[in-house]
Design an enzyme around this catalytic site. Sequence first.
Site, PDB file in Angstrom:
ATOM      1  N   GLU A 189       0.939  -1.166   0.125  1.00  0.00           N
ATOM      2  CA  GLU A 189       0.656  -0.174   0.178  1.00  0.00           C
ATOM      3  C   GLU A 189       0.965   1.439  -0.332  1.00  0.00           C
ATOM      4  O   GLU A 189       0.616   2.363  -0.163  1.00  0.00           O
ATOM      5  CB  GLU A 189      -1.023  -0.476   1.460  1.00  0.00           C
TER       6      GLU A 189
ATOM      7  N   GLU B 106       2.011  11.370  11.204  1.00  0.00           N
ATOM      8  CA  GLU B 106       2.693  10.690  12.684  1.00  0.00           C
ATOM      9  C   GLU B 106       2.804   8.828  12.663  1.00  0.00           C
ATOM     10  O   GLU B 106       4.507   9.028  13.005  1.00  0.00           O
ATOM     11  CB  GLU B 106       1.773  10.882  13.846  1.00  0.00           C
TER      12      GLU B 106
HETATM   13  C1  LIG Z   1     -10.698   8.792   4.012  1.00  0.00           C
HETATM   14  C2  LIG Z   1     -10.482   7.526   4.086  1.00  0.00           C
HETATM   15  C3  LIG Z   1     -10.130   6.142   3.901  1.00  0.00           C
HETATM   16  C4  LIG Z   1     -10.347   4.977   4.212  1.00  0.00           C
HETATM   17  N1  LIG Z   1     -10.534   3.819   3.946  1.00  0.00           N
HETATM   18  C5  LIG Z   1      -9.968   2.719   5.192  1.00  0.00           C
HETATM   19  C6  LIG Z   1      -9.984   1.809   4.381  1.00  0.00           C
HETATM   20  O1  LIG Z   1     -10.880   0.714   2.783  1.00  0.00           O
HETATM   21  N2  LIG Z   1     -10.254   0.713   4.635  1.00  0.00           N
HETATM   22  C7  LIG Z   1      -9.764   0.662   6.067  1.00  0.00           C
HETATM   23  O2  LIG Z   1      -9.349  -1.224   6.573  1.00  0.00           O
HETATM   24  N3  LIG Z   1      -9.360   2.111   6.754  1.00  0.00           N
HETATM   25  C8  LIG Z   1      -9.694   3.082   5.736  1.00  0.00           C
HETATM   26  N4  LIG Z   1      -9.368   4.395   6.411  1.00  0.00           N
HETATM   27  C9  LIG Z   1      -9.062   4.567   7.567  1.00  0.00           C
HETATM   28  C10 LIG Z   1      -7.961   4.841   7.864  1.00  0.00           C
HETATM   29  O3  LIG Z   1      -6.432   3.695   8.362  1.00  0.00           O
HETATM   30  C11 LIG Z   1      -7.063   5.231   9.312  1.00  0.00           C
HETATM   31  O4  LIG Z   1      -8.241   6.405   9.707  1.00  0.00           O
HETATM   32  C12 LIG Z   1      -6.081   4.882  10.039  1.00  0.00           C
HETATM   33  O5  LIG Z   1      -5.401   4.475   9.926  1.00  0.00           O
HETATM   34  C13 LIG Z   1      -5.639   6.247  10.971  1.00  0.00           C
HETATM   35  O6  LIG Z   1      -7.169   5.992  11.978  1.00  0.00           O
HETATM   36  P1  LIG Z   1      -8.073   6.556  13.449  1.00  0.00           P
HETATM   37  O7  LIG Z   1      -8.786   7.645  11.844  1.00  0.00           O
HETATM   38  O8  LIG Z   1      -8.512   5.423  14.209  1.00  0.00           O
HETATM   39  O9  LIG Z   1      -7.335   7.633  13.664  1.00  0.00           O
HETATM   40  P2  LIG Z   1      -5.554   7.632  15.134  1.00  0.00           P
HETATM   41  O10 LIG Z   1      -5.348   5.924  15.414  1.00  0.00           O
HETATM   42  O11 LIG Z   1      -7.286   7.451  16.513  1.00  0.00           O
HETATM   43  O12 LIG Z   1      -5.387   8.663  15.451  1.00  0.00           O
HETATM   44  C14 LIG Z   1      -5.526  10.332  15.415  1.00  0.00           C
HETATM   45  C15 LIG Z   1      -4.631  11.176  15.275  1.00  0.00           C
HETATM   46  O13 LIG Z   1      -3.134  10.267  16.788  1.00  0.00           O
HETATM   47  C16 LIG Z   1      -2.266  10.055  15.073  1.00  0.00           C
HETATM   48  N5  LIG Z   1      -1.777   8.867  15.885  1.00  0.00           N
HETATM   49  C17 LIG Z   1      -2.315   8.061  16.621  1.00  0.00           C
HETATM   50  N6  LIG Z   1      -1.708   6.493  17.020  1.00  0.00           N
HETATM   51  C18 LIG Z   1      -0.099   7.467  17.172  1.00  0.00           C
HETATM   52  C19 LIG Z   1       1.636   7.619  17.207  1.00  0.00           C
HETATM   53  N7  LIG Z   1       1.265   5.909  17.988  1.00  0.00           N
HETATM   54  N8  LIG Z   1       1.921   8.566  17.881  1.00  0.00           N
HETATM   55  C20 LIG Z   1       1.902   9.634  17.112  1.00  0.00           C
HETATM   56  N9  LIG Z   1       0.347   9.918  16.908  1.00  0.00           N
HETATM   57  C21 LIG Z   1      -0.496   8.878  16.764  1.00  0.00           C
HETATM   58  C22 LIG Z   1      -2.388   9.677  14.176  1.00  0.00           C
HETATM   59  O14 LIG Z   1      -1.948  10.530  13.393  1.00  0.00           O
HETATM   60  C23 LIG Z   1      -4.112  11.076  13.922  1.00  0.00           C
HETATM   61  O15 LIG Z   1      -3.182  12.109  13.995  1.00  0.00           O
HETATM   62  C24 LIG Z   1      -9.635   5.232   5.583  1.00  0.00           C
HETATM   63  C25 LIG Z   1      -9.432   6.179   6.227  1.00  0.00           C
HETATM   64  C26 LIG Z   1      -9.626   7.890   5.994  1.00  0.00           C
HETATM   65  C27 LIG Z   1      -9.970   8.835   6.301  1.00  0.00           C
END
Ligand SMILES: Cc1cc2nc3c(=O)[nH]c(=O)nc-3n(C[C@H](O)[C@H](O)[C@H](O)COP(=O)(O)OP(=O)(O)OC[C@H]3O[C@@H](n4cnc5c(N)ncnc54)[C@H](O)[C@@H]3O)c2cc1C
Lengths: 249, 380, 398
Positions: C244, C385
Amino acid sequence: MKILVGIKRVVDYNVKVRVKADQSGVDLTNVKMSMNPFCEIAVEEAVRLKEKGIATEIVAVSIGPKTAQEQLRTAMALGADRGILVETDEPLGSLAVAKILAKVAAEEQPQILMMGKQSIDTDNNQTTQMLAALTGYAQGTFASELTVAGDKATVKREIDGGLQTVELKLPAVISADLRLNEPRYAKLPDIMKAKKKPLDTKTPADYGVDTASKVKTLKVEPPAERAAGIKVGSVEELVNKLKNEAKVV
Amino acid sequence: MDFNLTEEQQMLQDMLSRLVRDHYSFEKRMSHYASQEGYSTAFWQQLAEQGLTGVPIDEAYGGFGGGGVENMLLMKELGRGLCLEPVLASQIFAAGLLQQLGNKEQKEKILPLVASGELKLAAALTETNSHYSLQHVACRARQQGDTWFLSGQKSVVVGGASADLLLVSARTAGEQGDPEGISLFLVEPWAKGVTRNAYPCIDGPRACDLLLDEVMVGRGGVLGKPGQVFTTLQYQQERAAAAACAEALGSMEEAFTLTLDYLKTRQQFGQPIGKFQALQHRMADMRGELELATSMTLLAASLADHPPSDERSRKLAASRFIITRAARFIAEQAIQLHGGIGMTWEYALAHHAKRLVMLSHHLGDEDTHLQRFADLLKAS
Amino acid sequence: MYFELTPEDEAFKNEVRGFLAEALPEDIASKVRLGKHLGKEDHQRWQQILAKKGWYAANWPQDYGGPGWSVVQKHIFEEEAAAAGAPRLVSFGVNMVAPVIMQFGTQEQKDYYLPRILSGEDWWCQGYSEPGAGSDLAAVKTRAVREGDFYVVDGQKTWTTLGQYANKIFCLVRTDPQAKPQQGITFLLIDMDSPGVSIRPILTLDGEHEVNEVFFDSVRVPVANRVGEENKGWTCAKYLLTHERTGQAGVGISKAALAHLKQVAGREMKNGKPLIEDPLFRLRLAEVEIQLLAVEISTLRILAAVEGGGAPGAESSILKIKGSEIRQAISQLLRQALGANALPFLQDQIDPDFTGEYRYTDYAAAAASQYFNLRKLSIYGGSNEVQKNIIAKMILEL
Ligand SMILES: Cc1cc2nc3c(=O)[nH]c(=O)nc-3n(C[C@H](O)[C@H](O)[C@H](O)COP(=O)(O)OP(=O)(O)OC[C@H]3O[C@@H](n4cnc5c(N)ncnc54)[C@H](O)[C@@H]3O)c2cc1C
Ligand SMILES: Cc1cc2nc3c(=O)[nH]c(=O)nc-3n(C[C@H](O)[C@H](O)[C@H](O)COP(=O)(O)OP(=O)(O)OC[C@H]3O[C@@H](n4cnc5c(N)ncnc54)[C@H](O)[C@@H]3O)c2cc1C
C-alpha cells in the site's frame, strides 16, 4: 622479483555492523565495503619494495564476489601492476582461500607472498600459516619490519614478549602487522591509471580447488552493549573507582 | 537513469573520506582556524599531492578534468570535515571562470599552477550593495590605450584572503544594474592601488574586502570580451553553487549523525532523550530533509556542466533552494536537540550549524533561488 | 550518473502516451481533472480498457497475467496515466488483496480470485479499521469463532472506502483474544452478500459518500476463505501495507494537479492580470514545484535501488509524508487561486455527471471540496505521524 599480494573485501572498519535478525551473519545490504586494513598494509609494503627497486612486479589477488574488483582496482591505484579475481559468491573458509592462493602462487611463481595478518571480519588469522604449509614456503607472520636482500627476507615480528627477528629464505609468505607501515592514499592520477591495468577473472574451479567447508557458522551475535561512561573529577576519584567499583586495580 | 558512481569515482570518494577523517579532526580544524592563514597549508599541500587541487581543472592544463559529480564528491567530503581550504572559491569557482573566459595564453600560464596548488584564485564579484546579484556592479574600469584602470570596492570575497590572484568584475559600460557592460580582470592582490582587508567569517573560512584605487591592468589581464562576461559569471556561479550544495550536504550528514548519536546517549528523565517522541519526530523530519537534499545535490551535480539553458538554471535554483532550506532546518534542529551543549564553541556541532546556516549567505540565499525559479517558472 | 531515461524506457513512455491518447475516455479524464468523484461505472470502464490491453494488473508477475514491467516502467506508466487524467486505480483488489493471495493463498484461492479481479467481476474493499482500531491496527476486535468448517464473524469495520460498490471485503478478525494483539489475528475473505453483513454510509466533510461502516452479525464464512494460517493474519496485513505504501508519494498525480493549477492561475485574474503573474502567488507555486521535483528525484532514486535488487526500506515512509504534504499544498493553492469563487457549495455542480452551466467555471465547482477531501492523505495508509514513528524506529533506531 615478483610479489603476490592477497587482499580481501570486508565491511569498512568505520561501519557499525548489524547482525541479521536470523543470526546467520552480519547484514551486508547497502553496507560500505573496503579493503581489509591489514591487506592494505601488505599492499603498501609491496609497493615500497618496488619503489626501492627490489620488487619488479606486484600482482594483487582477491578471492570473493565480482564486486571485489573494486578492492583490486584500489590495490592497483596504490601501485599493484595487475590483478587476479578468483570469483566466488560463497563465503570461503581460510583453508579454501589458502588452497586457491597456493595454486595461484604455483602459476605465478612469486618470491614473496604478502598477506594481511588477519581480516577484520572473521578474525581467523590462519590463511598465511596454511598457505605457508601448502606451498612449503618459509613463513614470517606479524611482520612489523621487513628487509629484503638477495634471496633473504628479514622479518621483525611482534610477539607477546617483545620483538623477534627471523630470517627467511625466499620464496616466503609474510603477513603484515599493524605497525609495518602507514599505507598511503591513492593519488588521483593513479586512480585513473588503475582503470587501464589488466585484471583477470578466474573461478575456484579453474584451479581445481574444492571449496567445501568443514566448518559451519551456527550463529552470530552482536557484542554486549557497553554501558555509558562517566566523567571523573580527579585522579583520586578515578583510582578509587577503578579499585572499588571496577575492581581492576 | 543511473545513480551509481563509477569505480574511479568510488575510489576518489574513498580516498577523500579517509584523507579528511585522518587529517581533519575537529580539534585540528580549530587550530587551523586559529592559525595565521586561517586554514591548513599542510593539508592544502596534501590535497595537491593527491592530485585533488586539480579535480575541476582541464587535463590540458595539468588537472583531472573532473565534472559536476567529481566536484560533488570532493566538496561533500570537505564539507563533512568542515575544511577551511579555499577549494570551492579557488579551484571550482574562480578557476572555472578562467577556464571559460581566459585565452590560450592566460590559461597556459595560470591554470597549471592552480591545478598543482601553487597558485590560489578568488573571484571578487560582489559589492556591499549588490545583495547576491552579479549585475549590480559599481566598481568601474576605465580604458586608456591598452591599459585599464580599476576603481571601486568589492566585499566579502570568500577565499580572497589567501588568493594569489583575483578575478575582479568591473563595469566598463552601462549603468549599475545592467547585465551588459560588465568585464572581468585579473588583479594581483599586491598590485599598486589594491587594499585588501582580510577577516574570518562567522562560519570559519576567511574572506576579504578590496579597495581598488586606479589599479592598472594590462591587456593580458582582461578575461573574455570586455563588457560581455555577465552570462558566464552567472553560469559559473551556478556551477559553484552546485558544488556548494555538496559541501552543505556533507556537513548536514555530519550534523545529523552527531545529533542522532547524542539522542541515543544523552539521558534525562531516566532514559535516552531519543525515546521522547517529540524528538523522534523532529529527527524524522530532519531525515526527510536530508533525503531531499541528497536528491537535489545529485541533480545539481549532474546538471552543473550542461550547456547554459533556462532548464538548467531552473533546476539548479531548485536544488539550491532545497539545500539552503534543509541546511538551515537541520542546523537549527540539531542545536535545539542538543540542548545547552549545542550552544558551545568547543563542540563540532555548533560549527557545522554555523557553516550550514551561513552557506546561504554566499552565492545566494533561499529567496534569491526561489525568485530565480519563479522567474523561470514554466506556465504549464 | 545520469537522470535521463534509457532509449528503451523512452520508447515505452511514447507507447504509453500513444495508448492513453487513444484509449482514455475524455469524459472520465475531464472528471478527474476537475477533482470530481468518479462513479462505479467510470472506474469499471477504465479498468476494462486497461485489462483488455493487458495493463490493468501492472504490479502482477507475468505468470498471473501482469505485463512484466520493470519498476521504472511502472513508474512511467503511473506518471503518464496521471498526466493524461486517467483515474487512479481502486487498488483494494488488484494491488492489495491480490499480492496477499499470491503470497499466502492456496492454489484454489489463486485460481478462483485472481481471474475475477482481473476481469473486474469482483470489487474488493478493505476491512481493516474499526472504531477502536485505527493507527493501532492490531487492536481489531471483530471476532471470528471457529464452528466446524466455518468462522462465525461478529463486529464492525469502519472507514471502508467504496464499500458500497463492493461484493467482497478482506478483513482482519480476531481469532484468539487471549494471545498478544498481533498474534491472534486472522485474514479472512468475506462475501458482502453473506447473510448478516450490513453497510451504512459515512458522509465525509465534503458531503461525499466515499466511506462506510460495515457490520457483521453472526456472518458464517467458510474456513476455505482464510488466507494463510489461523492467527497469522498480521503477517498478511503487514505484507499488504508495504504494498500500500509504495507509490503513495503520488508524484504523477501531483504533477498533473500542478499543471492544472497553473492553467487555472493563468485564467484567474488579480489586479487585472492573470494570477500566475502575481509575484507572491508565483513564489508559492515555485515553492511547491521545487518540493515536488525533489520528491520526484527521491522517488527515482528509490526505484533505481529497487531495480538494482534492493528493497524499498523505510525511505518510502519519507516519501509518503512529503508526497502527501505536496498534494495537500497544491489543493490548497488551487482553492486559494479561486478567491471567493471557491465558497459556493453547489452539490449538483460537483456531481460527476453534471452537464449544465457552471456558476463560475467548471474547475471552481469542486476545488474546495477536493481540498477538504484530500486531508485524508495524511491520515490513511498509516498517518504521517505513524510514518515518523516508523522512520524513528526503522531508520534511526531510536
Ligand atoms: C477517507 C478515508 C478512507 C479510508 N479507507 C479505509 C479503508 O478502505 N479501509 C480501512 O480499513 N481503513 C480505511 N481508512 C482508515 C484509516 O486507515 C485510518 O483512519 C487510519 O489508520 C488512522 O486511524 P484513526 O482514524 O482511527 O485515527 P487515530 O489512530 O485515532 O489517530 C488520531 C491522531 O493520532 C495520531 N496518532 C495515533 N497513534 C499515534 C502514535 N503512536 N504516535 C503519534 N501519533 C499517533 C494520528 O496520526 C492522528 O493524527 C480510511 C480513512 C480515511 C480518512
Ligand atoms: C545560553 C545558556 C545559558 C544558561 N544559563 C543558565 C544559568 O544561568 N543557570 C542554570 O542553572 N542553567 C542555565 N542554562 C541551562 C539551561 O537551563 C539548560 O540548557 C536547559 O534546562 C536544557 O537542559 P540541557 O541543556 O541539559 O538539555 P537536555 O535536557 O539534555 O535536552 C536536550 C534536548 O532534549 C529535549 N528534551 C529533554 N527532555 C525532554 C522530554 N522529556 N521530552 C521531550 N524533549 C525533551 C530538550 O528540549 C532538548 O531539545 C543555560 C543554558 C544556555 C544554553
